[in-house]
Design an enzyme around this catalytic site. Structure first.
Site, PDB file in Angstrom:
ATOM      1  N   HIS A 211       0.900  -1.299   0.064  1.00  0.00           N
ATOM      2  CA  HIS A 211      -0.030   0.193  -0.056  1.00  0.00           C
ATOM      3  C   HIS A 211       1.053   1.337  -0.090  1.00  0.00           C
ATOM      4  O   HIS A 211       0.780   2.040   0.841  1.00  0.00           O
ATOM      5  CB  HIS A 211      -1.149  -0.073   1.176  1.00  0.00           C
ATOM      6  CG  HIS A 211      -2.016  -1.144   1.089  1.00  0.00           C
ATOM      7  ND1 HIS A 211      -3.146  -0.618   0.254  1.00  0.00           N
ATOM      8  CD2 HIS A 211      -2.326  -2.382   1.436  1.00  0.00           C
ATOM      9  CE1 HIS A 211      -3.998  -1.722   0.248  1.00  0.00           C
ATOM     10  NE2 HIS A 211      -3.303  -2.639   1.018  1.00  0.00           N
ATOM     11  N   HIS A 258       0.930  -8.467  -1.311  1.00  0.00           N
ATOM     12  CA  HIS A 258       0.225  -8.725  -2.533  1.00  0.00           C
ATOM     13  C   HIS A 258       0.940  -7.559  -3.787  1.00  0.00           C
ATOM     14  O   HIS A 258       0.305  -6.488  -4.051  1.00  0.00           O
ATOM     15  CB  HIS A 258      -1.332  -8.336  -2.713  1.00  0.00           C
ATOM     16  CG  HIS A 258      -1.842  -7.181  -1.808  1.00  0.00           C
ATOM     17  ND1 HIS A 258      -1.251  -5.729  -1.963  1.00  0.00           N
ATOM     18  CD2 HIS A 258      -2.673  -7.035  -0.965  1.00  0.00           C
ATOM     19  CE1 HIS A 258      -2.009  -4.916  -1.092  1.00  0.00           C
ATOM     20  NE2 HIS A 258      -2.859  -5.528  -0.297  1.00  0.00           N
ATOM     21  N   GLY A 262      -2.161  -2.355  -4.816  1.00  0.00           N
ATOM     22  CA  GLY A 262      -1.708  -1.374  -3.899  1.00  0.00           C
ATOM     23  C   GLY A 262      -0.343  -0.615  -3.871  1.00  0.00           C
ATOM     24  O   GLY A 262       0.128  -0.116  -3.070  1.00  0.00           O
ATOM     25  N   HIS A 296      -7.109 -10.296  -9.168  1.00  0.00           N
ATOM     26  CA  HIS A 296      -6.310  -9.212  -8.639  1.00  0.00           C
ATOM     27  C   HIS A 296      -4.864  -9.385  -9.627  1.00  0.00           C
ATOM     28  O   HIS A 296      -4.308  -8.193  -9.863  1.00  0.00           O
ATOM     29  CB  HIS A 296      -5.780  -9.610  -7.171  1.00  0.00           C
ATOM     30  CG  HIS A 296      -6.501  -9.366  -6.266  1.00  0.00           C
ATOM     31  ND1 HIS A 296      -7.624 -10.028  -5.831  1.00  0.00           N
ATOM     32  CD2 HIS A 296      -6.483  -8.399  -5.533  1.00  0.00           C
ATOM     33  CE1 HIS A 296      -8.243  -9.365  -4.698  1.00  0.00           C
ATOM     34  NE2 HIS A 296      -7.659  -8.227  -4.540  1.00  0.00           N
ATOM     35  N   ASP A 319      -5.947 -13.232   0.273  1.00  0.00           N
ATOM     36  CA  ASP A 319      -6.357 -11.792   0.792  1.00  0.00           C
ATOM     37  C   ASP A 319      -7.907 -12.083   1.029  1.00  0.00           C
ATOM     38  O   ASP A 319      -8.785 -10.887   0.688  1.00  0.00           O
ATOM     39  CB  ASP A 319      -5.993 -10.906  -0.302  1.00  0.00           C
ATOM     40  CG  ASP A 319      -6.350  -9.491   0.180  1.00  0.00           C
ATOM     41  OD1 ASP A 319      -6.512  -9.244   1.259  1.00  0.00           O
ATOM     42  OD2 ASP A 319      -6.471  -8.379  -0.747  1.00  0.00           O
TER      43      ASP A 319
END
Length: 427
Positions: A211, A258, A262, A296, A319
């Site tokens: 993120h 991930h 992000g 994703h 996730d």
């Protein structure tokens, strides 16, 4: 004659994933919660005799796998926000246990429970709940996704509660986790990020970059700092880290939350955190998460990552959020309302808000994309176990490991699950 008084011994015969290879004529012998022997069937008699010597083990139960069936280690998910209608960030212990039982029965025998950014009191309360579940053995620990994240790349994180590093609040988070906090996602470009990395590694918590809108330089430097901190903590001999943190026996590298999601997309004039993560993972200095749910990430990209980085530097993660395992509808992810349509979870803004696939779905997707089965399974078992500091204990079929065993048919569907030596079912 004295009758055996110890636990019964179960022997599973047939095809099994042993290390990095699928062995056709294999045997896995289990007593209580432990694997006594795992290897070629030809070595079972002598191996089992040595393991059983003086134990007073009980009756022998035989499980003969049918043609096409395969025994593999129980799957390990390092990034899971819930499932089966339960949202971990807002769950109580009872509802979390109900969801966890169903996850275990679906083949994910080890779960790291993930909490999203929330109001400070809610975050501390969630840590208290899941610390208790970890102490009871229901989960392997806690992953905290935030709150020290970038507002520019917040994704489904609530921007109201994102913040720069606050040493007092970070200390309160660690205290509420009672030594069960295993990983924390952070943005390296935020003020105080270096201090946060040092604090996490000193407490046996693996930093997980994510993120973030960081430059490639800043992301690379932060990953290197995290790796150095983990090495220093592991070599310190601190008994508190040995007892409560993954770093004592775990990897000397951080993780990346991930990958591709992000964070800024890879661009040839602005490579960003993605480029830094790829270089670090290729060098064996980071482990990257891939959400291989075909939402994703495109499956072609997943296969490419396996070819470029190698399975040892990749963990498959779900996730997953509350809708995982259930039909479309409206669910929660922490403080946010999530709409699930055609299996895709999104906020009202359109941002993807977690996954709905299982770990076994991810393995099947990777294999369909062209990743060899043994390779995909490694990133769903052995590698995440290493991140947790549990190499040789979970994520493997080997003597001395915990008896977490998943039986699959030729279509990679579950036909049996053993967790801690006990056969379980979703019902």
């Amino acid at each position: 004659m004295n009758q055996p008084s110890g636990p019964p011994v179960t022997v599973i015969r047939g095809r099994a994933l042993l290390g990095s290879r699928i062995v056709s004529d294999s045997a896995v012998a289990i007593a209580g919660a432990d694997i006594l022997y795992a290897g070629p069937e030809a070595g079972l008699a002598s191996g089992l005799a040595d393991a059983l010597a003086g134990t007073g083990a009980g009756t022998l139960n035989e499980v003969q796998l049918a043609p096409g069936q395969l025994a593999v280690p129980g799957l390990v998910d390092l990034h899971c926000h819930g499932g089966y209608g339960t949202d971990f960030p807002s769950a109580d212990a009872a509802s979390a246990r109900t969801a966890l039982r169903r996850m275990h029965a679906a083949g994910t025998t080890t779960v790291l429970a993930s909490l999203v950014t929330a109001a400070p009191d809610d975050l501390l309360a969630g840590l208290e709940v899941f610390a208790g579940l970890a102490e009871a053995g229901d989960i392997a620990g806690i992953h905290l996704e935030g709150p020290f994240l970038s507002t520019a790349r917040c994704g489904a994180q609530d921007p109201r509660w994102l913040r720069a590093f606050d040493p007092d609040f970070a200390a309160a988070l660690l205290a509420a986790g009672r030594g069960q906090l295993r990983t924390m996602t952070y943005a390296p470009e935020l003020p105080g990020a270096d201090e946060l990395v040092d604090l996490l590694t000193a407490h046996g918590v693996v930093p997980s970059l994510g993120h973030t809108a960081a430059t490639a330089h800043d992301a690379g430097a932060s990953l290197a700092r995290a790796a150095a901190g983990l090495v220093a903590a592991r070599s310190s001999g601190d008994p508190d880290l040995v007892r409560s943190g993954p770093v004592a026996s775990g990897p000397s590298v951080p993780t990346v939350t991930h990958l591709f999601n992000g964070m800024d997309p890879l661009h040839h004039r602005s490579p960003g955190a993605v480029a830094a993560a790829l270089r670090a993972a290729r060098a064996g200095k980071a482990v990257v998460e891939l959400i291989g749910d075909n939402v994703h990430l495109d499956p072609y990209l997943v296969a490419t990552m396996f070819e470029l980085l190698g399975a040892g530097n990749i963990v498959l993660v779900t996730d997953a959020m509350a809708a995982a395992g259930l039909d479309d509808g409206t669910y929660r992810l922490g403080p946010a309302e999530v709409l699930v349509r055609n299996g895709v979870a999104r906020l009202k803004s359109g941002a993807i808000a977690g996954g709905t696939a299982s770990m076994l779905d991810l393995v099947r997707n990777a294999v369909t994309a062209g990743v060899p089965l043994e390779t995909a399974l490694r990133s769903a078992t052995e590698v995440p176990a290493r991140v947790l500091g549990a190499s040789g204990t979970i994520g493997t079929l080997a003597a001395g490991a915990t008896a977490d065993v998943l039986l699959l048919d030729a279509g990679l569907r579950v036909t049996g699950v053993m967790r801690h030596g006990v056969w379980i079912s979703e019902g």
